[in-house]
Scaffold this motif. Structure first.
Motif, PDB file in Angstrom:
ATOM      1  N   UNK A 269      50.365  42.194 -13.796  1.00  0.00           N
ATOM      2  CA  UNK A 269      51.416  40.876 -13.348  1.00  0.00           C
ATOM      3  C   UNK A 269      50.668  39.777 -12.907  1.00  0.00           C
TER       4      UNK A 269
ATOM      5  N   UNK B  20      48.050  50.798  -6.163  1.00  0.00           N
ATOM      6  CA  UNK B  20      48.335  52.013  -6.559  1.00  0.00           C
ATOM      7  C   UNK B  20      49.469  52.385  -7.653  1.00  0.00           C
ATOM      8  N   UNK B  21      50.460  51.329  -7.660  1.00  0.00           N
ATOM      9  CA  UNK B  21      51.493  51.203  -8.580  1.00  0.00           C
ATOM     10  C   UNK B  21      50.898  50.682  -9.972  1.00  0.00           C
TER      11      UNK B  21
ATOM     12  N   UNK C 142      49.156  53.440 -11.860  1.00  0.00           N
ATOM     13  CA  UNK C 142      50.125  54.355 -12.327  1.00  0.00           C
ATOM     14  C   UNK C 142      50.788  53.527 -13.764  1.00  0.00           C
ATOM     15  N   UNK C 143      51.164  52.192 -13.399  1.00  0.00           N
ATOM     16  CA  UNK C 143      51.635  51.537 -14.667  1.00  0.00           C
ATOM     17  C   UNK C 143      50.542  51.588 -15.909  1.00  0.00           C
TER      18      UNK C 143
ATOM     19  N   UNK D 162      47.880  53.516 -16.481  1.00  0.00           N
ATOM     20  CA  UNK D 162      47.966  54.868 -17.053  1.00  0.00           C
ATOM     21  C   UNK D 162      49.067  55.068 -17.977  1.00  0.00           C
ATOM     22  N   UNK D 163      50.347  54.867 -17.497  1.00  0.00           N
ATOM     23  CA  UNK D 163      51.443  54.915 -18.356  1.00  0.00           C
ATOM     24  C   UNK D 163      51.368  54.318 -19.826  1.00  0.00           C
TER      25      UNK D 163
ATOM     26  N   UNK E 229      48.752  55.815 -22.174  1.00  0.00           N
ATOM     27  CA  UNK E 229      49.264  56.846 -22.778  1.00  0.00           C
ATOM     28  C   UNK E 229      50.366  56.503 -23.826  1.00  0.00           C
ATOM     29  N   UNK E 230      51.248  55.722 -23.409  1.00  0.00           N
ATOM     30  CA  UNK E 230      52.330  55.217 -24.470  1.00  0.00           C
ATOM     31  C   UNK E 230      51.678  54.545 -25.654  1.00  0.00           C
TER      32      UNK E 230
ATOM     33  N   UNK F 289      39.378  57.997 -13.649  1.00  0.00           N
ATOM     34  CA  UNK F 289      40.218  57.063 -12.984  1.00  0.00           C
ATOM     35  C   UNK F 289      39.398  56.730 -11.770  1.00  0.00           C
ATOM     36  N   UNK F 290      38.767  57.278 -11.103  1.00  0.00           N
ATOM     37  CA  UNK F 290      38.077  57.091  -9.600  1.00  0.00           C
ATOM     38  C   UNK F 290      36.737  56.241  -9.924  1.00  0.00           C
TER      39      UNK F 290
ATOM     40  N   UNK G 296      55.045  57.569 -13.000  1.00  0.00           N
ATOM     41  CA  UNK G 296      54.919  56.175 -13.577  1.00  0.00           C
ATOM     42  C   UNK G 296      56.220  55.511 -12.886  1.00  0.00           C
TER      43      UNK G 296
ATOM     44  N   UNK H 197      45.141  59.827  -2.671  1.00  0.00           N
ATOM     45  CA  UNK H 197      46.731  59.708  -2.727  1.00  0.00           C
ATOM     46  C   UNK H 197      47.460  60.994  -2.465  1.00  0.00           C
TER      47      UNK H 197
END
Lengths: 85, 253
Positions: free
Chosen positions: A21, A41-42, A45-46, A48-49, A52-53, A64-65, B100, B206
């Protein structure tokens, strides 16, 4: 749904900017995670999604780390043969 | 014999999904220790066979099913019942989580989790409630989650599926009470398993932060298995439609 179409470096940077963003003018391959507000952190996750998608790329915790810059993310795409150079 | 010091499932067949790893494997092991006959369901023949080799059950039937393919479940369960006879108990442990944020929570990601976390379980129940497939006074337990009770960032779909499990459990409990079949759920907090560690999308830091929210720390699969054994046991015949939180105090904070 997996698109599996390779993207150029500039397209990839624009894509990461969208995920976190921000605007593509704000980031370059050298930009670090702590310099992008949306790469929290969010945001992770976005990311990673989306990986994947779009490319069926699943990162494990160690991978990741080890990621801390946009260049590291470009490396992920490179290793998975979805970065056209 | 003192009725308060015996937990025995002798001559009783119990079906366990997700039996090749984690909580499901721990429940299978605990049931075997209580003399149950087991139908173990998993995706992978090899890991399922490994589980069976390492548990002390006398009678074990292995069933490889891709639970995301819901159309195959009822016919396969029918064939199992034809082979072993009426089933006493069922524990639906198979589950997946796809953490997610809501901006990337697609219908596909919700449905994938719903298929395994709820529908695979209700399909097995659908097979078991056919005439003669389940013993009168049988017992069913679904593994739910603390996320059926509280929210978590990135867990919209997972929370929804586990909330649905609790709602479905209550409805089945009422409907099947006429046959004295009991239906309950267990809601674990954070339990150390391969899924919560290697399979998680969360970083070590986390995960550690989540563990710290549990007053009694993280749980072990055996902690959940004991609760499941309790709910499955035929002597606890007046407990149905309930959810047992096994969460080290997570939801009490």
């Amino acid at each position: 749904m997996s698109e599996n179409t390779a993207m150029s470096t500039s397209e990839a940077i624009a894509w990461f900017a969208e995920i976190f963003e921000t605007t593509e003018n704000e980031i370059s391959s050298e930009t670090r995670q702590q310099d992008i507000e949306g790469w929290d952190s969010m945001g992770v996750l976005t990311l990673m999604a989306e990986l994947d998608d779009r490319f069926s790329i699943n990162l494990d915790q160690d991978e990741l780390e080890s990621i801390s810059t946009i260049n590291d993310l470009l490396d992920v795409l490179r290793k998975n043969n979805v970065l056209a150079e | 014999m003192n009725e308060f010091n015996t937990i025995d499932f002798e001559n009783k067949w119990v079906v366990v999904t997700g039996a090749s790893s984690g909580i499901g494997q721990g429940i299978a092991r605990a049931l075997a220790a209580c003399n149950a006959n087991l139908v173990l369901i998993g995706r992978n023949q090899e890991t399922l066979a490994e589980t069976a080799e390492n548990i002390p059950a006398e009678n074990v039937k292995l069933l490889v099913i891709d639970l995301s393919d819901s159309g195959t479940i009822v016919p396969l369960m029918k064939s199992v019942v034809e082979e072993v006879g009426a089933i006493y108990g069922f524990c639906h442990c198979a589950g997946i989580v796809d953490t997610r944020p809501i901006n990337v929570t697609t219908p596909d990601s919700i449905l994938k989790q719903l298929n395994i976390n709820l529908i695979a379980g209700t399909e097995i129940v659908r097979a078991l409630v056919k005439k003669g497939a389940m013993e009168e006074q049988g017992s069913i337990v679904f593994i739910s989650s603390v996320y059926a009770h509280v929210g978590g960032a990135g867990e919209t779909a997972y929370c929804a599926t586990k909330g649905a499990v609790g709602a479905a459990v209550r409805a089945m409990a009422v409907e099947l009470s006429a046959r004295k079949i009991r239906v309950n759920s267990v809601s674990p907090g954070f339990v150390h398993t391969a899924m919560t560690e290697k399979g998680s999308k969360l970083t070590g830091a986390q995960l550690e932060a989540i563990v710290e929210k549990h007053p009694l720390g993280a749980g072990a699969v055996e902690d959940v298995a004991r609760a499941v054994i309790f709910l499955l046991h035929h002597k606890n015949k007046w407990i149905t439609g309930t959810d047992l939180l096994v969460d080290g105090g997570y939801t009490s904070v």
